[in-house]
Write a protein that holds these residues in place. Structure first.
Motif, short mmCIF file in Angstrom:
data_model
loop_
_atom_site.label_atom_id
_atom_site.label_comp_id
_atom_site.label_asym_id
_atom_site.label_seq_id
_atom_site.Cartn_x
_atom_site.Cartn_y
_atom_site.Cartn_z
N LYS A 60 0.74 -1.29 -0.13
CA LYS A 60 0.11 -0.14 -0.12
C LYS A 60 0.97 1.23 -0.05
O LYS A 60 0.50 2.27 -0.77
CB LYS A 60 -1.01 0.10 1.15
N ARG A 83 -5.75 -2.57 -6.04
CA ARG A 83 -6.04 -3.68 -5.12
C ARG A 83 -7.19 -4.59 -5.59
O ARG A 83 -6.97 -5.90 -5.48
CB ARG A 83 -6.47 -3.22 -3.53
N TYR A 134 -5.98 3.43 -5.28
CA TYR A 134 -5.60 2.29 -4.62
C TYR A 134 -6.45 1.14 -4.53
O TYR A 134 -6.57 0.20 -4.95
CB TYR A 134 -5.37 2.67 -3.09
N GLU A 135 -7.90 1.61 -4.29
CA GLU A 135 -8.62 0.30 -4.35
C GLU A 135 -8.97 -0.16 -5.56
O GLU A 135 -9.10 -1.51 -5.77
CB GLU A 135 -10.10 1.22 -3.75
#
Length: 150
Positions: free
Chosen positions: A83, A102, A98-99
Motif C-alpha cells: 500500500k 487492489r 489504490y482501491e
C-alpha cells in the motif's frame, strides 16, 4: 530549504566533468546489452510465470501484479509495503486509485485459484490447503522467491 544530492556532491568537490562522466557511465550501463537483456528476461520471466499460474492474461490485475514484481526486483526486495510503496507507484503510473488496483490484483488471483493449475497447486500448496488461495502478499512473496530464487 531542501538540499539535493547534487548540492551535496558539489560541496564534496564534484565538478562538471565528474557529473558528465557519471551521466555517461549511467547511460552506458542503462543501454548495455547485458542490462537490456536482463530487463527483458525479467519481464518475460514474470509474464511466463503468471501465465503458468493461471492468471488471466490481459487483465489489469495481472498487469499490476507483473509491475509489482518488477518494482520489487529493482532493489531485490519483495517485502516492500504494497500500500505504501508498490501501489503508490502504480497509482501514479496508471492514474488510478489504490482501491481499484487492489481490487484488480485480488480479482486476478481469485480467478486463478478457482481452478488452480498444477504449477499453482505445487507452489501454493499450504495456502490452498489453508484457505483455498494465497493472499496478495503471499502471492507476491512466493512468486518472487520462485522467479529469482531468494
Amino acid at each position: 530549504m531542501n538540499r539535493t544530492k547534487i548540492d551535496e556532491l558539489i560541496e564534496l568537490g564534484w565538478t562538471k566533468k565528474d557529473f558528465l562522466e557519471l551521466m555517461n557511465e549511467i547511460g552506458e550501463y542503462a543501454f548495455s546489452e547485458d542490462t537490456i537483456g536482463t530487463r527483458k528476461n525479467d519481464a518475460s520471466s514474470v509474464f511466463e510465470m503468471l501465465q503458468k499460474l493461471g492468471l488471466p492474461i490481459g487483465s489489469r490485475g495481472t498487469k499490476y501484479i507483473k509491475d509489482i514484481l518488477l518494482y520489487c526486483r529493482q532493489d531485490d526486495n519483495p517485502d516492500k509495503l504494497l500500500k505504501k510503496d508498490a501501489y503508490l507507484v502504480l497509482q501514479k503510473r496508471y492514474n488510478t486509485k489504490y482501491e481499484g488496483i487492489r481490487g484488480c490484483v485480488k480479482s486476478a488471483i481469485d480467478k486463478a485459484f478457482l481452478n488452480p493449475t498444477p504449477e499453482a497447486k505445487k507452489m501454493f500448496k499450504a495456502e490452498i490447503n489453508k484457505r483455498g488461495y494465497p493472499t496478495v502478499r503471499e502471492f507476491i512473496n512466493i512468486v518472487y522467491a520462485n522467479l529469482w530464487f531468494i
